[in-house]
Design an enzyme around this catalytic site. Structure first.
Site, PDB file in Angstrom:
ATOM      1  N   ASN A  17     -87.404 110.069-108.670  1.00 58.31           N
ATOM      2  CA  ASN A  17     -85.976 110.329-108.929  1.00 58.31           C
ATOM      3  C   ASN A  17     -85.728 110.583-110.411  1.00 58.31           C
ATOM      4  OD1 ASN A  17     -86.287 107.791-109.939  1.00 58.31           O
ATOM      5  ND2 ASN A  17     -84.471 106.920-108.971  1.00 58.31           N
ATOM      6  N   TYR A  50     -88.871  92.619-112.724  1.00 61.87           N
ATOM      7  CA  TYR A  50     -90.093  93.382-112.434  1.00 61.87           C
ATOM      8  C   TYR A  50     -91.092  92.487-111.710  1.00 61.87           C
ATOM      9  CZ  TYR A  50     -94.171  96.398-113.467  1.00 61.87           C
ATOM     10  OH  TYR A  50     -95.285  97.202-113.393  1.00 61.87           O
ATOM     11  N   TYR A 107     -96.703  93.474 -93.467  1.00 56.32           N
ATOM     12  CA  TYR A 107     -96.854  94.699 -92.655  1.00 56.32           C
ATOM     13  C   TYR A 107     -98.302  94.854 -92.183  1.00 56.32           C
ATOM     14  CZ  TYR A 107     -92.318  96.947 -92.568  1.00 56.32           C
ATOM     15  OH  TYR A 107     -91.016  97.263 -92.279  1.00 56.32           O
TER      16      TYR A 107
END
Ligand code: UDP
Length: 326
Positions: free
Chosen positions: A33, A146, A160
């Site tokens: 972006n 961060y 996951y």
């Protein structure tokens, strides 16, 4: 042709990864972006048939048409100065962005490698840092945005893997330097080289007794490439164990650039880690990887890059106005 999605493609590491995967014959989809990235880093790729670019914020839903073999998630501000300016975006790209990309990996059955960091160790109480050290992070300090985003990123990635059987890889990156770092991002390598080239004094924070261990970008990219194609799912440190104090590093840059500037001392930033050095036993064993380019050669190449920038770039204090990003 195998397809790879690289987020943060216009950034320092992302752009080098794009180059590597193009060289290896992949179809590369770059995504960025452009908050901290710069299209200049990848403009040479736009003419290629097997390179595509999406200007997109990965903390919003990510859609990629067709099949996708690999995902490398490298989108994130990476300089402590940037975290102070864009803390929310730093948190979002590490958390929401990672979640979106893991969802994409699950859907497409892609293997995903995420960029973690030595910052998960915080201000480490174990030295050198091994992967099984849990770290010492101040959640609410300026670096917390961060550090905690990256810690969350590792957790959700393992989840996951465990629950959805997604093929995941986690690299913990230690201080890396080289061509295409942002000259004014505030990190110590571009800061010192920029100061030397402008004829300014070099700003050492604190007493300069804190240590870092600097890895040249080509070595890091090789380590990441090997990790992606290994079958190892736990975090792996990639970095150069050659440790130096910041004060000595300033002297090295003064010598390298031949400047007659002095070192001046500025206050130490809050929660600035006192020591940092990777233990790379795991990378050596599993990936048969170790750094090849020593600091003098790496810094020489990096200096050449910064010297090739225009005077306008050298004197620009910051090329981004962050205020319009949500
Ligand atoms: N540093 C410094 N002068 C500068 C910029 C950084 O002395 O102009 C120090 C900083 O305090 C830290 C080290 O250099 O101890 C590395 O800082 P950097 O921002 O590059 O990355 P970090 O490893 O802290 O994330």
């Amino acid at each position: 042709m195998k397809k790879v999605l690289i987020t943060g493609a216009a950034g320092f590491l992302g752009s080098h990864l794009c180059d590597r995967f193009i060289k290896e014959g992949y179809h590369v989809i770059g995504m960025d972006n452009l908050i901290t990235g710069d299209l200049k880093n990848i403009e040479h790729l736009f003419k290629l048939k097997n390179f595509e670019f999406y200007d997109h914020d990965v903390s919003k839903f990510v859609h990629i048409p067709g099949n996708l073999d690999y995902i490398l998630h490298f989108a994130s501000p990476a300089s402590p100065i940037d975290y102070l300016k864009i803390p929310i975006q730093t948190l979002k790209v590490g958390s929401l962005g990672t979640h979106n990309l893991l969802g994409l990996a699950k859907e497409k059955k892609s293997r995903i490698l995420i960029a973690s960091t030595s910052e998960v160790y915080g201000d480490p109480l174990v030295h050198p840092q091994t992967e099984d050290y849990y770290g010492n992070v101040n959640t609410i300090g300026p670096r917390g945005v961060y550090d905690e985003a990256k810690r969350f990123q590792e957790s959700i990635t393992m989840a996951y893997h465990t629950y959805h059987k997604v093929e995941t890889r986690i690299v913990r990156i230690f201080n890396t330097y080289g061509p295409r770092m942002r000259l004014n991002d505030g990190r110590v390598v571009p800061a010192f080289i920029g100061q030397a080239l402008r004829g300014e004094d070099l700003t050492v924070f604190g007493e300069g007794l804190q240590t870092r261990s600097f890895c040249y970008v080509d070595d890091l990219i090789e380590g990441i490439y090997r990790l992606l194609f290994s079958d190892y799912v736990y975090p792996v440190n990639i970095g150069n164990p050659n440790e130096i104090t910041i004060k000595d590093f300033a002297e090295e840059i003064i010598k390298l650039t031949g400047t007659d500037q002095k070192v001046i001392y500025k206050p130490l930033p809050v929660n600035d880690p006192l020591q940092r050095q990777p233990d790379i036993t795991r990378a050596k064993e599993i990936l048969e990887w170790q750094p090849e380019i020593d600091r003098s050669e790496g810094m020489r190449r990096t200096l050449e890059y910064f010297k090739s920038l225009s005077q306008e770039e050298l004197y620009r204090s910051e090329h981004k106005d962050f205020s319009s990003y949500s």
